[in-house]
Design a protein around this motif. Structure first.
Motif, PDB file in Angstrom:
ATOM      1  N   THR A 190       0.829  -1.208   0.000  1.00 44.56           N
ATOM      2  CA  THR A 190       0.000   0.000   0.000  1.00 44.56           C
ATOM      3  C   THR A 190       0.862   1.255   0.000  1.00 44.56           C
ATOM      4  O   THR A 190       0.587   2.215  -0.742  1.00 44.56           O
ATOM      5  CB  THR A 190      -0.925   0.009   1.232  1.00 44.56           C
ATOM      6  N   LEU A 191       1.914   1.250   0.810  1.00 36.89           N
ATOM      7  CA  LEU A 191       2.848   2.375   0.835  1.00 36.89           C
ATOM      8  C   LEU A 191       3.463   2.594  -0.544  1.00 36.89           C
ATOM      9  O   LEU A 191       3.564   3.730  -1.030  1.00 36.89           O
ATOM     10  CB  LEU A 191       3.943   2.123   1.870  1.00 36.89           C
TER      11      LEU A 191
ATOM     12  N   SER B 172       3.724  -0.746  -7.492  1.00 40.60           N
ATOM     13  CA  SER B 172       4.298   0.492  -8.025  1.00 40.60           C
ATOM     14  C   SER B 172       3.692   0.842  -9.377  1.00 40.60           C
ATOM     15  O   SER B 172       3.404   2.014  -9.653  1.00 40.60           O
ATOM     16  CB  SER B 172       5.821   0.367  -8.137  1.00 40.60           C
TER      17      SER B 172
ATOM     18  N   THR C 151      10.170   5.271  -6.223  1.00 34.54           N
ATOM     19  CA  THR C 151       9.432   4.591  -5.164  1.00 34.54           C
ATOM     20  C   THR C 151      10.087   3.271  -4.776  1.00 34.54           C
ATOM     21  O   THR C 151      10.296   2.994  -3.587  1.00 34.54           O
ATOM     22  CB  THR C 151       7.979   4.348  -5.595  1.00 34.54           C
TER      23      THR C 151
ATOM     24  N   THR D  66      -7.631   1.331  -7.595  1.00 35.74           N
ATOM     25  CA  THR D  66      -7.764   0.855  -6.215  1.00 35.74           C
ATOM     26  C   THR D  66      -8.312  -0.565  -6.190  1.00 35.74           C
ATOM     27  O   THR D  66      -7.811  -1.433  -5.460  1.00 35.74           O
ATOM     28  CB  THR D  66      -8.686   1.788  -5.410  1.00 35.74           C
TER      29      THR D  66
ATOM     30  N   ALA E 212       1.884   6.839  -6.928  1.00 36.23           N
ATOM     31  CA  ALA E 212       0.887   7.726  -7.523  1.00 36.23           C
ATOM     32  C   ALA E 212       1.386   9.161  -7.611  1.00 36.23           C
ATOM     33  O   ALA E 212       0.914   9.938  -8.443  1.00 36.23           O
ATOM     34  CB  ALA E 212      -0.411   7.671  -6.722  1.00 36.23           C
TER      35      ALA E 212
ATOM     36  N   GLY F 105      -8.552   6.579 -10.603  1.00 31.56           N
ATOM     37  CA  GLY F 105      -8.251   6.269  -9.207  1.00 31.56           C
ATOM     38  C   GLY F 105      -9.060   5.106  -8.660  1.00 31.56           C
ATOM     39  O   GLY F 105      -8.520   4.207  -7.991  1.00 31.56           O
TER      40      GLY F 105
ATOM     41  N   GLY G  98      -0.186   1.751  -8.798  1.00 34.35           N
ATOM     42  CA  GLY G  98      -0.307   3.079  -8.203  1.00 34.35           C
ATOM     43  C   GLY G  98       0.046   4.183  -9.181  1.00 34.35           C
ATOM     44  O   GLY G  98      -0.613   5.231  -9.217  1.00 34.35           O
TER      45      GLY G  98
ATOM     46  N   ALA H 184       2.227   1.680  -3.509  1.00 35.08           N
ATOM     47  CA  ALA H 184       1.223   2.148  -4.460  1.00 35.08           C
ATOM     48  C   ALA H 184       0.929   3.633  -4.279  1.00 35.08           C
ATOM     49  O   ALA H 184       0.842   4.385  -5.264  1.00 35.08           O
ATOM     50  CB  ALA H 184      -0.063   1.333  -4.310  1.00 35.08           C
ATOM     51  N   VAL H 185       0.776   4.060  -3.032  1.00 30.98           N
ATOM     52  CA  VAL H 185       0.475   5.474  -2.764  1.00 30.98           C
ATOM     53  C   VAL H 185       1.637   6.367  -3.196  1.00 30.98           C
ATOM     54  O   VAL H 185       1.430   7.410  -3.840  1.00 30.98           O
ATOM     55  CB  VAL H 185       0.154   5.678  -1.271  1.00 30.98           C
ATOM     56  N   CYS H 186       2.860   5.964  -2.852  1.00 32.78           N
ATOM     57  CA  CYS H 186       4.025   6.758  -3.249  1.00 32.78           C
ATOM     58  C   CYS H 186       4.159   6.811  -4.774  1.00 32.78           C
ATOM     59  O   CYS H 186       4.508   7.853  -5.342  1.00 32.78           O
ATOM     60  CB  CYS H 186       5.294   6.175  -2.638  1.00 32.78           C
TER      61      CYS H 186
ATOM     62  N   THR I  19      -2.598   8.417 -11.509  1.00 33.99           N
ATOM     63  CA  THR I  19      -2.480   9.875 -11.554  1.00 33.99           C
ATOM     64  C   THR I  19      -1.731  10.340 -12.806  1.00 33.99           C
ATOM     65  O   THR I  19      -1.059   9.563 -13.484  1.00 33.99           O
ATOM     66  CB  THR I  19      -1.739  10.421 -10.313  1.00 33.99           C
TER      67      THR I  19
END
Length: 428
Positions: free
Chosen positions: A100-101, A144, A114, A182, A107, A178, A147, A103-105, A151
């Motif tokens: 999760t970390l 990676s 990342t 997800t 984005a 988005g 995510g 994927a968010v990074c 964006t």
């Protein structure tokens, strides 16, 4: 196609066959194939050099230097302990948390940046828990790319599409991609957790030992850490603003690396030499060879021909064209660099609009989803894949082309099916 085009295809297929077989190192196979493109006259020396994406190489080199210096402070040990504490020492929750970390990074940062930041954290923690790092590595690679799809700034194809199509701004990408990204991420991580469930186990004693670790004591050099975090924060800020500042991401990364070296290594030549010595040179030269291989196909018109023929098959039907672009971009992006393909497709899609197709929006989202998600299909489908696996190899973990393909390619196809269903019911 003329003889030159067929020769370029033969060299490309032969090089990929060597990469897949792994009888020789993939860097040697890619470099030899790239040089064959020059020796046989398919590319001139200048054309071969222009085919190399120096922005990608600059990003790789710059972030590798920053990560190396940052690693000397004990920062990654600190993050690893913090992540383990949040997961209560449970490998399954740790896998979900790190994915999760990542994927968010991804984005909001480049995918390569990342994985350079998160993969060392993963290796630190899996070694503490005595668990197999393979499922963690594969989940981070796939996260990676998923995510980065969500964006405008997460992946180069999205940046290219957003810069060429009015109205497709940052919020448009998040709003339209988005949600589906997800869902794809959740499905992918759940399946990976199911596949590797036997590897995601450790003893209660190891869990308790990890919970007793003191994160603050992991930091070795506080003054150096402050300088590193200051430079990293400035670099990441410039990454988010590089479009409006008209700067390439490679320029930003190299600026960050040189600024950090100026602050910390200006009078320490031995450490400076070690920093350059720790660059992932095999990954860098693999990219050089791969860029020349794809450049040969692009120069001969092979990629353009494939795209044009595919568009002719759909005969202007919006639904057929959308699904064709989605599937074709995913399959090609799993094996070749998606940047020249997307560069070819953008004017072709615009031409379809001038020829009477009124609704081009689903085609743009199909191109973004296919080109970005398709990178998960093979170990050479995206820059992040190559870099992460190269980092793993240096730490003694080797994942073969076929081993990765067996796990990742079906998951990539599942993501494309989910994307196709989403596109059909929302836009078609």
């Amino acid at each position: 196609m003329d003889f030159t085009a067929w020769l370029a295809i033969a060299i490309f297929i032969g090089s990929y066959a060597l990469i897949v077989s792994e009888r020789i190192h993939r860097t040697i196979a890619a470099m030899f194939g790239g040089m064959l493109m020059v020796i046989t006259g398919i590319l001139s020396q200048d054309q071969a050099l222009s085919a190399i994406d120096f922005n990608t190489l600059g990003l790789l080199v710059g972030m590798m230097i920053i990560v190396y210096v940052l690693g000397q402070t004990g920062f990654f040990n600190y993050l690893a302990i913090k992540a383990a504490h949040l997961a209560k020492g449970n490998p399954l929750w740790l896998l979900i948390l790190l994915a999760t970390l990542t994927a968010v990074c991804s984005a909001f940062l480049d995918n390569v940046t990342t994985v350079l930041l998160t993969v060392p954290v993963m290796f630190k923690m899996t070694s503490q828990l005595h668990v197999n790092p393979r499922p963690f590595l594969i989940s981070q690679i796939m996260a990676s790319n998923i995510g980065g799809t969500a964006t405008l700034i997460g992946d180069p194809p999205n940046i290219m599409i957003g810069s060429k199509v009015p109205g497709l701004d940052f919020m448009a990408f998040i709003t339209n991609l988005g949600g589906i990204c997800t869902l794809i991420f959740i499905a992918t991580i759940l399946i990976l957790a199911l596949i590797y469930r036997k590897d995601l186990q450790t003893t209660q004693a190891l869990k308790e030992r990890v919970m007793q670790l003191n994160a603050r004591k992991a930091i070795k050099r506080h003054a150096l850490l402050r300088r590193c975090l200051f430079v990293l924060a400035m670099t990441l800020t410039l990454f988010t603003l590089h479009g409006s500042l008209h700067l390439q991401s490679g320029t930003v990364a190299l600026w960050g690396a040189t600024f950090l070296m100026l602050l910390t290594l200006a009078d320490k030549p031995r450490i400076l030499n070690r920093a350059f010595g720790h660059l992932e040179w095999t990954a860098i030269f693999f990219f050089i060879g791969l860029f020349m291989l794809v450049g040969g196909l692009e120069h001969c018109g092979v990629i353009n021909m494939l795209a044009t023929e595919a568009m002719a098959v759909t005969q202007g039907d919006t639904t057929s064209s959308t699904m064709m672009i989605l599937s074709m971009s995913a399959l090609l992006s799993a094996f070749v660099d998606n940047i020249p393909f997307v560069a070819t497709m953008i004017p072709l899609i615009k031409d379809m609009g001038t020829m009477g197709m009124a609704n081009l929006e689903p085609l743009w989202w199909a191109l973004a989803l296919g080109a970005c998600l398709g990178g998960n299909g093979t170990i050479i489908g995206a820059s992040a894949n190559v870099v992460a696996l190269s980092m793993a190899s240096q730490r003694g973990l080797k994942v073969s082309f076929i081993e990765y393909l067996k796990i990742a390619f079906p998951l990539m196809l599942l993501s494309i099916v989910m994307a196709g269903i989403y596109l059909y019911f929302r836009y078609l």
